[in-house]
Design an enzyme around this catalytic site. Structure first.
Site, PDB file in Angstrom:
ATOM      1  N   MET A  12       0.832  -1.214   0.000  1.00 47.47           N
ATOM      2  CA  MET A  12       0.000   0.000   0.000  1.00 47.47           C
ATOM      3  C   MET A  12       0.864   1.261   0.000  1.00 47.47           C
ATOM      4  O   MET A  12       0.614   2.211  -0.745  1.00 47.47           O
ATOM      5  CB  MET A  12      -0.915   0.017   1.232  1.00 47.47           C
ATOM      6  CG  MET A  12      -1.942  -1.095   1.267  1.00 47.47           C
ATOM      7  SD  MET A  12      -3.160  -0.967  -0.052  1.00 47.47           S
ATOM      8  CE  MET A  12      -4.207   0.337   0.561  1.00 47.47           C
ATOM      9  N   LEU A  65       2.207   0.949   8.143  1.00 48.54           N
ATOM     10  CA  LEU A  65       2.951  -0.179   8.709  1.00 48.54           C
ATOM     11  C   LEU A  65       2.020  -1.345   9.029  1.00 48.54           C
ATOM     12  O   LEU A  65       0.802  -1.172   9.128  1.00 48.54           O
ATOM     13  CB  LEU A  65       3.673   0.313   9.967  1.00 48.54           C
ATOM     14  CG  LEU A  65       4.746   1.368   9.668  1.00 48.54           C
ATOM     15  CD1 LEU A  65       5.162   2.122  10.920  1.00 48.54           C
ATOM     16  CD2 LEU A  65       5.953   0.705   9.010  1.00 48.54           C
ATOM     17  N   LYS A 169     -12.127   0.993  10.713  1.00 47.61           N
ATOM     18  CA  LYS A 169     -11.405   0.135   9.767  1.00 47.61           C
ATOM     19  C   LYS A 169     -11.456  -1.339  10.194  1.00 47.61           C
ATOM     20  O   LYS A 169     -11.721  -2.229   9.382  1.00 47.61           O
ATOM     21  CB  LYS A 169      -9.949   0.607   9.667  1.00 47.61           C
ATOM     22  CG  LYS A 169      -9.023  -0.323   8.925  1.00 47.61           C
ATOM     23  CD  LYS A 169      -9.430  -0.497   7.474  1.00 47.61           C
ATOM     24  CE  LYS A 169      -8.654  -1.629   6.810  1.00 47.61           C
ATOM     25  NZ  LYS A 169      -9.142  -1.930   5.463  1.00 47.61           N
ATOM     26  N   ASN A 172     -14.906  -2.678   9.657  1.00 46.32           N
ATOM     27  CA  ASN A 172     -15.125  -2.885   8.222  1.00 46.32           C
ATOM     28  C   ASN A 172     -14.508  -4.217   7.784  1.00 46.32           C
ATOM     29  O   ASN A 172     -15.127  -5.006   7.065  1.00 46.32           O
ATOM     30  CB  ASN A 172     -14.491  -1.744   7.421  1.00 46.32           C
ATOM     31  CG  ASN A 172     -14.574  -1.991   5.924  1.00 46.32           C
ATOM     32  OD1 ASN A 172     -15.630  -1.793   5.331  1.00 46.32           O
ATOM     33  ND2 ASN A 172     -13.495  -2.457   5.319  1.00 46.32           N
ATOM     34  N   ASN A 173     -13.271  -4.462   8.226  1.00 44.56           N
ATOM     35  CA  ASN A 173     -12.609  -5.688   7.778  1.00 44.56           C
ATOM     36  C   ASN A 173     -13.193  -6.939   8.415  1.00 44.56           C
ATOM     37  O   ASN A 173     -13.166  -8.013   7.813  1.00 44.56           O
ATOM     38  CB  ASN A 173     -11.097  -5.587   8.008  1.00 44.56           C
ATOM     39  CG  ASN A 173     -10.434  -4.859   6.860  1.00 44.56           C
ATOM     40  OD1 ASN A 173     -11.112  -4.133   6.128  1.00 44.56           O
ATOM     41  ND2 ASN A 173      -9.141  -5.035   6.672  1.00 44.56           N
ATOM     42  N   MET A 175     -16.365  -7.317   8.851  1.00 49.64           N
ATOM     43  CA  MET A 175     -17.501  -7.604   7.956  1.00 49.64           C
ATOM     44  C   MET A 175     -17.000  -8.175   6.637  1.00 49.64           C
ATOM     45  O   MET A 175     -17.533  -9.170   6.133  1.00 49.64           O
ATOM     46  CB  MET A 175     -18.289  -6.319   7.681  1.00 49.64           C
ATOM     47  CG  MET A 175     -19.041  -5.790   8.872  1.00 49.64           C
ATOM     48  SD  MET A 175     -20.111  -4.425   8.351  1.00 49.64           S
ATOM     49  CE  MET A 175     -19.796  -3.258   9.644  1.00 49.64           C
ATOM     50  N   SER A 176     -15.959  -7.551   6.093  1.00 48.32           N
ATOM     51  CA  SER A 176     -15.437  -7.989   4.802  1.00 48.32           C
ATOM     52  C   SER A 176     -14.957  -9.446   4.875  1.00 48.32           C
ATOM     53  O   SER A 176     -15.259 -10.262   3.997  1.00 48.32           O
ATOM     54  CB  SER A 176     -14.296  -7.045   4.410  1.00 48.32           C
ATOM     55  OG  SER A 176     -13.607  -7.543   3.315  1.00 48.32           O
ATOM     56  N   LYS A 238      -5.449 -10.080  11.667  1.00 51.21           N
ATOM     57  CA  LYS A 238      -5.104  -9.064  12.674  1.00 51.21           C
ATOM     58  C   LYS A 238      -6.261  -8.083  12.832  1.00 51.21           C
ATOM     59  O   LYS A 238      -6.680  -7.769  13.948  1.00 51.21           O
ATOM     60  CB  LYS A 238      -3.845  -8.318  12.223  1.00 51.21           C
ATOM     61  CG  LYS A 238      -3.567  -7.043  13.002  1.00 51.21           C
ATOM     62  CD  LYS A 238      -2.785  -6.007  12.204  1.00 51.21           C
ATOM     63  CE  LYS A 238      -3.460  -5.568  10.947  1.00 51.21           C
ATOM     64  NZ  LYS A 238      -2.965  -4.360  10.317  1.00 51.21           N
TER      65      LYS A 238
HETATM   66  P1  NAD Z   1       3.024  -4.765   3.584  1.00 50.89           P
HETATM   67  O1  NAD Z   1       3.461  -5.867   4.478  1.00 50.89           O
HETATM   68  O2  NAD Z   1       3.044  -4.962   2.110  1.00 50.89           O
HETATM   69  O3  NAD Z   1       3.873  -3.435   3.903  1.00 50.89           O
HETATM   70  C1  NAD Z   1       4.319  -3.081   5.159  1.00 50.89           C
HETATM   71  C2  NAD Z   1       5.711  -2.477   4.987  1.00 50.89           C
HETATM   72  O4  NAD Z   1       6.180  -2.041   6.255  1.00 50.89           O
HETATM   73  C3  NAD Z   1       6.731  -3.478   4.442  1.00 50.89           C
HETATM   74  O5  NAD Z   1       7.330  -2.969   3.262  1.00 50.89           O
HETATM   75  C4  NAD Z   1       7.739  -3.624   5.584  1.00 50.89           C
HETATM   76  O6  NAD Z   1       9.065  -3.807   5.113  1.00 50.89           O
HETATM   77  C5  NAD Z   1       7.565  -2.279   6.266  1.00 50.89           C
HETATM   78  N1  NAD Z   1       8.060  -2.280   7.623  1.00 50.89           N
HETATM   79  C6  NAD Z   1       8.063  -3.289   8.541  1.00 50.89           C
HETATM   80  N2  NAD Z   1       8.664  -2.870   9.682  1.00 50.89           N
HETATM   81  C7  NAD Z   1       9.047  -1.584   9.470  1.00 50.89           C
HETATM   82  C8  NAD Z   1       9.713  -0.614  10.249  1.00 50.89           C
HETATM   83  N3  NAD Z   1      10.098  -0.879  11.508  1.00 50.89           N
HETATM   84  N4  NAD Z   1       9.939   0.608   9.715  1.00 50.89           N
HETATM   85  C9  NAD Z   1       9.552   0.892   8.453  1.00 50.89           C
HETATM   86  N5  NAD Z   1       8.909   0.014   7.650  1.00 50.89           N
HETATM   87  C10 NAD Z   1       8.671  -1.209   8.164  1.00 50.89           C
HETATM   88  O7  NAD Z   1       1.575  -4.358   4.098  1.00 50.89           O
HETATM   89  P2  NAD Z   1       0.473  -3.528   3.298  1.00 50.89           P
HETATM   90  O8  NAD Z   1      -0.404  -4.501   2.606  1.00 50.89           O
HETATM   91  O9  NAD Z   1       1.124  -2.407   2.557  1.00 50.89           O
HETATM   92  O10 NAD Z   1      -0.365  -2.976   4.538  1.00 50.89           O
HETATM   93  C11 NAD Z   1       0.079  -1.875   5.310  1.00 50.89           C
HETATM   94  C12 NAD Z   1      -1.039  -1.520   6.290  1.00 50.89           C
HETATM   95  O11 NAD Z   1      -2.217  -1.190   5.559  1.00 50.89           O
HETATM   96  C13 NAD Z   1      -1.427  -2.683   7.225  1.00 50.89           C
HETATM   97  O12 NAD Z   1      -1.744  -2.184   8.486  1.00 50.89           O
HETATM   98  C14 NAD Z   1      -2.633  -3.297   6.510  1.00 50.89           C
HETATM   99  O13 NAD Z   1      -3.475  -3.988   7.437  1.00 50.89           O
HETATM  100  C15 NAD Z   1      -3.277  -2.059   5.905  1.00 50.89           C
HETATM  101  N6  NAD Z   1      -4.078  -2.258   4.679  1.00 50.89           N
HETATM  102  C16 NAD Z   1      -3.656  -3.051   3.668  1.00 50.89           C
HETATM  103  C17 NAD Z   1      -4.430  -3.184   2.515  1.00 50.89           C
HETATM  104  C18 NAD Z   1      -4.016  -4.041   1.337  1.00 50.89           C
HETATM  105  O14 NAD Z   1      -4.860  -4.282   0.456  1.00 50.89           O
HETATM  106  N7  NAD Z   1      -2.791  -4.495   1.250  1.00 50.89           N
HETATM  107  C19 NAD Z   1      -5.636  -2.481   2.404  1.00 50.89           C
HETATM  108  C20 NAD Z   1      -6.023  -1.654   3.456  1.00 50.89           C
HETATM  109  C21 NAD Z   1      -5.236  -1.539   4.583  1.00 50.89           C
END
Ligand code: NAD
Length: 296
Positions: A12, A65, A169, A172-173, A175-176, A238
């Site tokens: 993201m 994160l 959020k 929402n998830n 439910m999803s 989570k």
């Molecule tokens: P991801 O695992 O792809 O990305 C997380 C990033 O954080 C990774 O690149 C990791 O290297 C980095 N990271 C880990 N520890 C770190 C640190 N100490 N300092 C800096 N960076 C660090 O996850 P994502 O899918 O991008 O999701 C990110 C957040 O968004 C999560 O909380 C997730 O639940 C939420 N989210 C994800 C989606 C989706 O479709 N992927 C949609 C909505 C919300």
């Protein structure tokens, strides 16, 4: 042009940071992954060597994160605390835990730093196209100041005070994830009876059983067999756990939700660590076959 620190350049964060660069902002990103930083540099941003270097001189700090533990680890770091600008605005767009976000906001206030929560829905495609739904929690003034940045990502809905965005959020998830689970069971039952999955989806999507799962996840990631939505199963679990914990804390009935969490936990234990959350559909089908075989 605002100088923005962007911590967490994953599925993201990477496209979101690129959008900020395209919108003309100066973006200083950090991620432990060198590839993630290289992507940002290629897009025109700056790849910092540490979170402290990223936040130095930034009026806005965006966090994207995996969870509250990592959010707190980053923000608790002494060097980050020293590098943070007075009156900087930290925007936690991760899906974090509402009560821990409130506590973090309080702690940062003591350092003269402001905090809002602004988690998102809409997946990687929404992040790439600027069509996320952003569920925000914080004061009207802080949200108004964050708007020029948040508008680059999508549509903002205020949920309430700090923590309310993270609560919305997680709910929402919950439910999803529950829709995805029940649609997986229903489509399997339909298929076993002789109703082809694509046809059942077409019928449901014109009827009252439709959901984001039947309109998006099934046609785009499950039926084609790619299981590559870019949202990990363990991250979905989570979020579900955050939501049921919240329900328990406020004494709201959540029996179905707890049952759904148990099944997702079972799936998480049986699937590889990095499995996409859409794998739950394949897991439902596989376990159904195993159950049938074990009953002879
Ligand atoms: P991801 O695992 O792809 O990305 C997380 C990033 O954080 C990774 O690149 C990791 O290297 C980095 N990271 C880990 N520890 C770190 C640190 N100490 N300092 C800096 N960076 C660090 O996850 P994502 O899918 O991008 O999701 C990110 C957040 O968004 C999560 O909380 C997730 O639940 C939420 N989210 C994800 C989606 C989706 O479709 N992927 C949609 C909505 C919300």
């Amino acid at each position: 042009m605002t100088t923005i620190a962007f911590i967490g350049l994953g599925n993201m964060g990477s496209p979101m940071a690129s959008r900020l660069v395209s919108a003309g902002h100066s973006v200083r990103g950090f991620d432990p992954s060198a590839d993630a930083k290289a992507k940002l540099t290629l897009a025109g941003g700056f790849g910092a060597d540490s979170p402290a270097e990223a936040v130095h001189g930034a009026a806005r700090v965006i966090l994207m994160l995996p969870n509250s533990n990592i959010v707190e680890n980053v923000m608790d770091d002494d060097q980050v605390a020293q590098a943070l600008e007075k009156n900087a605005l930290v925007v936690d767009m991760s899906s974090s835990e509402p009560l821990r976000s409130r506590a973090l906001a309080e702690k940062l206030r003591g350092q003269g730093v402001r905090f809002i929560d602004a988690p998102v829905s809409g997946g990687v495609t929404g992040a790439e196209t600027g069509r996320l739904t952003i569920m925000a929690g914080g004061t009207d003034q802080d949200l108004a100041e964050a708007r020029p940045i948040l508008d680059v990502f999508g549509t903002v809905k205020k949920a309430g005070d700090v923590g309310a965005g993270h609560a919305a959020k997680a709910l929402n998830n919950l439910m999803s994830a529950t829709h995805l689970l029940v649609s997986s069971e229903a489509i399997l039952a339909g298929q076993s009876f002789g109703v082809e999955p694509g046809l059942l989806l077409e019928i449901v999507n014109g009827s009252s059983g439709k959901s984001g799962s039947t309109e998006n996840k099934w046609p785009n990631f499950i039926l084609p067999g790619t299981y590559d939505s870019g949202f990990a199963l363990k991250l979905m679990l989570k979020d579900m756990k955050i939501a049921v914990d919240l329900a328990d804390q406020v004494n709201a009935a959540s029996r179905l939700s707890h049952a759904a969490v148990r099944l997702w936990e079972e799936a998480a234990a049986n699937l590889p660590d990095g499995a996409d959350h859409t794998e739950i559909a394949r897991w439902v089908a596989t376990t159904s076959q195993e159950l049938l075989a074990s009953h002879g």
